[in-house]
Design a protein around this motif. Structure first.
Motif, short mmCIF file in Angstrom:
data_model
loop_
_atom_site.label_atom_id
_atom_site.label_comp_id
_atom_site.label_asym_id
_atom_site.label_seq_id
_atom_site.Cartn_x
_atom_site.Cartn_y
_atom_site.Cartn_z
N THR A 1 50.11 -35.00 -40.98
CA THR A 1 51.31 -34.18 -41.68
C THR A 1 51.51 -32.97 -40.68
OG1 THR A 1 50.58 -35.07 -43.67
CG2 THR A 1 51.90 -33.21 -43.75
N ARG B 1 55.73 -36.62 -41.09
CA ARG B 1 54.48 -37.42 -41.62
C ARG B 1 54.51 -38.80 -40.95
NH1 ARG B 1 53.23 -39.93 -46.76
NH2 ARG B 1 55.21 -38.99 -47.50
N THR C 1 58.15 -39.20 -42.94
CA THR C 1 59.09 -38.31 -43.49
C THR C 1 59.38 -37.71 -41.81
OG1 THR C 1 58.07 -37.64 -45.45
CG2 THR C 1 59.13 -35.75 -44.42
N VAL D 1 53.85 -29.74 -40.64
CA VAL D 1 54.90 -28.72 -41.40
C VAL D 1 54.82 -27.42 -40.86
CG1 VAL D 1 55.73 -27.75 -43.55
CG2 VAL D 1 54.66 -30.17 -43.64
N GLN E 1 59.61 -30.98 -41.38
CA GLN E 1 58.55 -31.63 -41.74
C GLN E 1 58.35 -32.98 -41.48
OE1 GLN E 1 58.40 -31.48 -46.18
NE2 GLN E 1 59.48 -29.78 -46.41
#
Length: 389
Positions: A278, A354, A343, A280, A352
């Motif tokens: 992930t 993922r 994502t 971000v 973002q």
């Protein structure tokens, strides 16, 4: 009538007829004769004495030593010469013994004196001064090509590698633990992208360390044809905005590391949990994100100095083996494995992303996987390594 003869004495001698007739004698002359006789006797005695102390009178020509003045006897020069000769022989033996001992200690314990006295050069600099000077040299080279300055990174990956090379006396982009530059950068806490230059004086470093650093920087810029100008291109990469500098030196050696960094992301989340990645964050300048390239290396193992001094560890390093890439939905990789991101959102500077690494983990197994978040201009924003074992 009494008669008095001043300074005379009556002396009787027989005359021709045997009679005595007194003759006058001069007393002063008689005393002088007696003194002369005594002096003559003393002189005869002196001739039989090979050595005799005498008190020195002013301007007598004798030699004064210590509290006494004395005249050196026969054979003194020869005795003195022999004594001086033996003193020189003993002094020479002592000097040779001390030099031999110093050389033995120096070669048996090469880092001993550098630990006791960190810098024996005529001009001593603090480590901070040397790092700031190296940064100045880098930025002078960049500014001469119209590029913006790089700032000093808080990540110490450069120093970690410089210390490793100096401590173990080798020269390589790999560490003694088998790590590559991007692995060391990740272990040091870096989340940007890194590209490494190394240079060194393996012996005979100039006594002035600033001069030595200037020489090494110059060689990377202007004498780099043997490396296909890779060091110069790294110094002059316009996308670099930070650098982690490593300097380690002693005993005529100097190791100089430049870990150039692309640090353009302020991270909110950077995690790898159960194969799930992930990302971000917020960008410091407007760029468009295109893909995440994924490279593989086998798990590193310790390397000996002999290994590090020979192929393939004595040359340039690679990113590893390309395995595939994570892409936004509806995109396909032309090579390797395509991982469709769950994502993928970018809005101005914020983003973002993922995705799941299970496919490449299953395909390549245990190893180190390094992810490169790329822009559309193919600049890297990350070189983050993930150990999968």
């Amino acid at each position: 009538m009494n008669h008095y003869d001043d300074d005379t004495e009556k002396n009787s001698e027989p005359d021709e007829e045997g009679s005595e007739e007194p003759k006058p004698v001069n007393a002063e002359v008689d005393r002088k004769k007696r003194v002369e006789m005594l002096l003559k006797e003393e002189e005869e005695i002196d001739k039989g004495q090979p050595f005799r102390t005498k008190e020195m009178t002013p301007n007598s020509g004798m030699i004064s030593e210590g509290e006494l003045h004395f005249k050196k006897g026969e054979g003194w020069k020869e005795t003195h010469r022999k004594r001086v000769k033996w003193k020189w022989i003993l002094a020479t033996i002592m000097i040779l013994a001390i030099v031999t001992l110093a050389l033995f200690v120096f070669y048996s314990y090469p880092n001993l004196f550098s630990n006791i006295v960190p810098n024996l050069s005529p001009t001593s600099y603090t480590h901070e001064e040397l790092v700031n000077y190296a940064l100045t040299l880098i930025n002078l080279d960049r500014s001469s090509s119209g590029l913006s300055n790089v700032s000093l990174s808080s990540i110490d990956s450069g120093q970690v590698h410089a210390d490793d090379m100096f401590s173990h006396n080798f020269f390589s982009h790999w560490g003694t633990d088998g790590s590559k530059p991007y692995m060391r950068y990740t272990l040091a806490g870096g989340k940007g992208a890194v590209a490494e230059n190394i240079a060194a004086y393996l012996q005979g470093s100039p006594s002035d360390l600033k001069t030595a650093l200037k020489d090494l920087e110059f060689d990377m810029m202007y004498n780099d044809s043997a490396s296909n100008w890779g060091h110069r291109d790294n110094i002059l990469n316009p996308f670099h905005n930070e650098v982690s500098i490593g300097i380690s030196h002693g005993n005529g050696q100097l190791y100089f590391v430049e870990d150039f960094i692309d640090g353009y992301v302020s991270w909110s989340t950077f995690t790898v949990t159960q194969n799930q990645v992930t990302l971000v964050g917020s960008l410091s300048q407007q760029v468009s994100l295109s893909q995440v390239n994924i490279f593989y290396d086998s798990l590193p193992s310790n390397l000996t100095v002999h290994q590090l001094d020979n192929s393939p560890y004595d040359g340039s390093y690679t990113q590893g083996t390309f395995t595939g890439m994570a892409l936004p939905p509806n995109y396909q990789s032309q090579q390797g494995i395509t991982i469709t991101a769950q994502t993928w959102v970018q809005s101005a500077l914020a983003f973002q992303i993922r995705f799941d690494l299970s496919q490449v983990f299953n395909a390549y197994g245990k190893g180190v996987y390094t992810i490169y978040l790329q822009t559309t201009s193919q600049d890297s924003l990350t070189t983050y390594s993930i150990w999968h074992d």
